[in-house]
Design a protein around this motif. Structure first.
Motif, PDB file in Angstrom:
ATOM      1  N   GLU A  26      62.350  -1.261  69.929  1.00  0.00           N
ATOM      2  CA  GLU A  26      62.764  -2.824  70.434  1.00  0.00           C
ATOM      3  C   GLU A  26      61.531  -2.940  70.023  1.00  0.00           C
ATOM      4  O   GLU A  26      59.965  -2.320  69.296  1.00  0.00           O
ATOM      5  CB  GLU A  26      62.665  -2.936  72.190  1.00  0.00           C
ATOM      6  CG  GLU A  26      63.647  -2.591  72.334  1.00  0.00           C
ATOM      7  CD  GLU A  26      63.762  -1.395  73.084  1.00  0.00           C
ATOM      8  OE1 GLU A  26      63.331  -1.719  74.569  1.00  0.00           O
ATOM      9  OE2 GLU A  26      63.884   0.203  72.639  1.00  0.00           O
ATOM     10  N   ALA A  27      61.105  -4.751  69.295  1.00  0.00           N
ATOM     11  CA  ALA A  27      60.329  -4.859  68.804  1.00  0.00           C
ATOM     12  C   ALA A  27      59.426  -5.060  69.742  1.00  0.00           C
ATOM     13  O   ALA A  27      58.864  -4.930  71.084  1.00  0.00           O
ATOM     14  CB  ALA A  27      60.708  -5.863  68.131  1.00  0.00           C
ATOM     15  N   GLY A  28      58.015  -5.784  68.789  1.00  0.00           N
ATOM     16  CA  GLY A  28      56.468  -5.893  69.450  1.00  0.00           C
ATOM     17  C   GLY A  28      56.429  -6.297  71.102  1.00  0.00           C
ATOM     18  O   GLY A  28      57.053  -5.445  71.624  1.00  0.00           O
ATOM     19  N   CYS A  29      54.904  -6.841  71.276  1.00  0.00           N
ATOM     20  CA  CYS A  29      54.566  -6.315  73.102  1.00  0.00           C
ATOM     21  C   CYS A  29      55.050  -7.912  73.386  1.00  0.00           C
ATOM     22  O   CYS A  29      53.555  -8.628  73.030  1.00  0.00           O
ATOM     23  CB  CYS A  29      53.520  -6.110  73.247  1.00  0.00           C
ATOM     24  SG  CYS A  29      52.822  -5.915  74.810  1.00  0.00           S
ATOM     25  N   PRO A  30      56.359  -8.602  73.899  1.00  0.00           N
ATOM     26  CA  PRO A  30      56.050  -9.681  74.570  1.00  0.00           C
ATOM     27  C   PRO A  30      54.959 -10.261  75.177  1.00  0.00           C
ATOM     28  O   PRO A  30      55.262 -11.776  75.488  1.00  0.00           O
ATOM     29  CB  PRO A  30      57.444  -9.812  75.048  1.00  0.00           C
ATOM     30  CG  PRO A  30      57.540  -8.615  75.711  1.00  0.00           C
ATOM     31  CD  PRO A  30      56.565  -7.729  74.980  1.00  0.00           C
ATOM     32  N   LEU A  31      54.330  -9.816  76.091  1.00  0.00           N
ATOM     33  CA  LEU A  31      53.961 -10.117  77.253  1.00  0.00           C
ATOM     34  C   LEU A  31      52.333 -10.155  77.239  1.00  0.00           C
ATOM     35  O   LEU A  31      51.828 -10.662  77.417  1.00  0.00           O
ATOM     36  CB  LEU A  31      54.111  -9.867  78.868  1.00  0.00           C
ATOM     37  CG  LEU A  31      56.073 -10.074  79.385  1.00  0.00           C
ATOM     38  CD1 LEU A  31      56.193  -9.658  80.166  1.00  0.00           C
ATOM     39  CD2 LEU A  31      56.008 -11.496  79.035  1.00  0.00           C
TER      40      LEU A  31
ATOM     41  N   THR B 269      51.264   0.377  65.710  1.00  0.00           N
ATOM     42  CA  THR B 269      52.601  -0.321  66.391  1.00  0.00           C
ATOM     43  C   THR B 269      53.666   0.337  65.506  1.00  0.00           C
ATOM     44  O   THR B 269      55.014   0.531  66.211  1.00  0.00           O
ATOM     45  CB  THR B 269      52.440  -1.743  65.811  1.00  0.00           C
ATOM     46  OG1 THR B 269      51.654  -2.438  66.052  1.00  0.00           O
ATOM     47  CG2 THR B 269      54.175  -2.118  65.874  1.00  0.00           C
TER      48      THR B 269
END
Lengths: 166, 166
Positions: free
Chosen positions: A143-148, A134
């Motif tokens: 940008e941040a994490g994995c939103p989906l 990550t």
DNA sequence: AAAGTTGTCTAATCAAAAAATATATTATAG
DNA sequence: CTATAATATATTTTTTGATTAGACAACTTT
């Protein structure tokens, strides 16, 4: 043959906890926000993880959850096996007794091998591996994490349902 | 993370067809009887297997179904991948596009590895292997096939439903 | 050509599990 | 005390897996 949201969301939650491991307890609300997952659902998932001794919790303000072991010592299999329960890929794999002929059933052997392959694959991946990956990726995409993740939906920002249908 | 009855029953059907390979077409009714599976269900399962070119059929009396290739040349993966469709273990594994961040999602990689492990495992097992194993076992236990396999139920002889629940 | 057998196709139904939500309660830092 | 966050239980909603039903089409045999 689909991996359930329990396993997938649960793993994502555990990766968040791993990333936060040396910074004290992390709250479900935080995880929810970062990963775009329902607070209520995560609250359910963390219970078995606690019972399994992978997570411990602190109540009250400034409370939250924290891994009981360093991320290097927790594999994805540890997480998934807890969340999937002892059902196995087929009823007869963990419980040969429910079918009188389990010991002579050639297809049962096939499903046992599948089960073993999954276990061995997931046992080789630790939460630390995922945190590392990550962070490497975030260098390139700030940008941040994995939103989906394919179909997970944001807690506050519902996604177009065409994504969640399949 | 459960293997569906489509895959399991379908594989059992294909093993029957494999065992009968050099004896002309085999009827669904026969398979149903030997394996204790619903005729109507098997009829549905055989359609995608035909479309995939694994089976061909002969209509009318004395008709039935027959493998298009020798059992040595059909793997369990051939069967399972057809019956499971192209859904994959997770939506985002076969269709990265449904999630804008598939390419930076660390957990997606995990599920891809699982998918690969399953594929590789099942690709190494042919229908001929399973037929061979069946015959070896029948030498020691002279009764026929595997009527339950954990939860499959007989077409004519419904099983105690406590077996079919989990 | 008629009869009967077997496969084909589409739809409808049923049940179970998964996923998500809601409410009330308990602990604790400040 | 009060606000915050976890805990527990229950309920709802949705999905999809599983099963059944019936009409139709092709073919073999006689």
């Amino acid at each position: 043959m689909k991996i359930t949201t329990r396993s997938r969301y649960g793993t994502r939650m555990m990766v968040e906890l791993a990333a936060h491991y040396d910074q004290g307890p992390l709250q479900i609300g935080e995880i929810s926000r970062k990963q775009g997952l329902s607070v209520k659902y995560l609250e359910q998932l963390i219970i078995p993880l606690k019972r399994a001794g992978l997570v411990r919790s602190v109540r009250g303000p400034k409370g939250g959850h924290i891994l009981t072991r360093p991320p290097e010592e927790i594999t994805v299999w540890d997480v998934v096996s807890v969340l999937e329960g002892s059902k196995g890929v087929t009823l007869c794999v963990p419980n040969p007794d429910i079918c009188e002929r389990s010991h002579i059933c050639p297809t049962r052997d096939v499903w046992s091998l599948v089960s073993k392959a999954i276990r061995e694959t997931l046992s080789q991946i630790t939460l630390a591996d995922l945190v590392k990956k990550t962070k490497e990726v975030e260098k390139h995409f700030p940008e941040a994490g994995c939103p989906l993740e394919g179909e997970g939906q944001g807690a506050d920002e519902p996604v177009d349902s065409s994504l969640t249908s399949g």
